[in-house]
Design an enzyme around this catalytic site. Structure first.
Site, PDB file in Angstrom:
ATOM      1  N   CYS A 131       0.828  -1.201   0.000  1.00 45.16           N
ATOM      2  CA  CYS A 131       0.000   0.000   0.000  1.00 45.16           C
ATOM      3  C   CYS A 131       0.865   1.254   0.000  1.00 45.16           C
ATOM      4  O   CYS A 131       0.650   2.176  -0.802  1.00 45.16           O
ATOM      5  CB  CYS A 131      -0.930  -0.013   1.212  1.00 45.16           C
ATOM      6  N   GLU A 194      -5.090  -4.171  -3.774  1.00 46.21           N
ATOM      7  CA  GLU A 194      -5.006  -2.760  -4.155  1.00 46.21           C
ATOM      8  C   GLU A 194      -5.710  -2.532  -5.496  1.00 46.21           C
ATOM      9  O   GLU A 194      -6.489  -1.583  -5.661  1.00 46.21           O
ATOM     10  CB  GLU A 194      -3.545  -2.314  -4.253  1.00 46.21           C
TER      11      GLU A 194
END
Length: 209
Positions: A131, A194
């Site tokens: 992330c 993601e």
């Protein structure tokens, strides 16, 4: 090559998918509909609260004082990121307390919290590093060409302070994680989630129906 650098290189295909995603490109050229960005902000705020808890669990499982201090610094960085979202929410009338997480959001937060609760510091770092590194990468890819509507978002992720947080987490990954299949799977899974998060944001929550 460090483990963190190797993992990032190994997942360059997913980084490229995220960078070319129409949601990300819409932030860059300003074509992203505001209502889609508002929905993303709400989901991302929910995600970041779980991300903060993941750091807290990482601190609780830290093998030494140095790792504890790093996790504490990283947690402070997430709090700053949440303030950005609170600012968006205030301007756009988003009630962050009433956010209903989408399946893509829950899939990611459940993965992070389960990994942080049951795995050691190294595995936790492997799940959380993508992330940070991906957002720094996306910010840098949009630097200098961000549309005014989303310039604040781009500025946040091109800030040297955010890059340093990403690099700090990568150093912690290198210092605590062994190069194991589990670590590589966790990193890959986070990258997949993601992309799934951007997919859900681009669909505007259609998956919740």
């Amino acid at each position: 090559m460090s483990l963190a650098a190797d993992l990032w290189a190994e997942n360059a295909d997913l980084a490229a998918v995220a960078r070319a995603h129409p949601f990300v490109q819409g932030i860059g050229d300003g074509s992203l509909p505001p209502e889609l960005f508002a929905g993303y902000v709400a989901q991302d705020a929910f995600f970041l609260e779980s991300f903060a808890r993941g750091y807290a669990l990482g601190a609780a499982h830290s093998p030494d004082r140095a790792a504890l201090d790093v996790f504490a610094d990283l947690l402070a960085g997430v709090r700053e990121e949440l303030r950005l979202h609170e600012g968006y929410a205030a301007r756009w009338g988003i009630d962050l307390a009433a956010v209903e997480p989408l399946p893509a959001t829950l899939a990611y937060t459940d993965f992070l919290l389960a990994t942080a609760a049951l795995g050691g510091s190294g595995l936790t770092c492997a799940a959380m590093t993508p992330c940070m590194r991906l957002y720094a990468h996306l910010g840098q890819s949009l630097a200098g060409r961000a549309a005014p509507a989303y310039a604040e978002w781009v500025t946040t992720y091109t800030d040297p302070g955010f890059e340093e947080l990403a690099a700090t987490l990568e150093r912690l990954l290198d210092g605590t994680a062994a190069d194991t299949p589990a670590v590589r799977r966790a990193y890959r899974r986070a990258m997949e989630l993601e992309v799934g998060f951007f997919d859900a944001a681009w669909r505007g929550g259609a998956e919740s129906g």
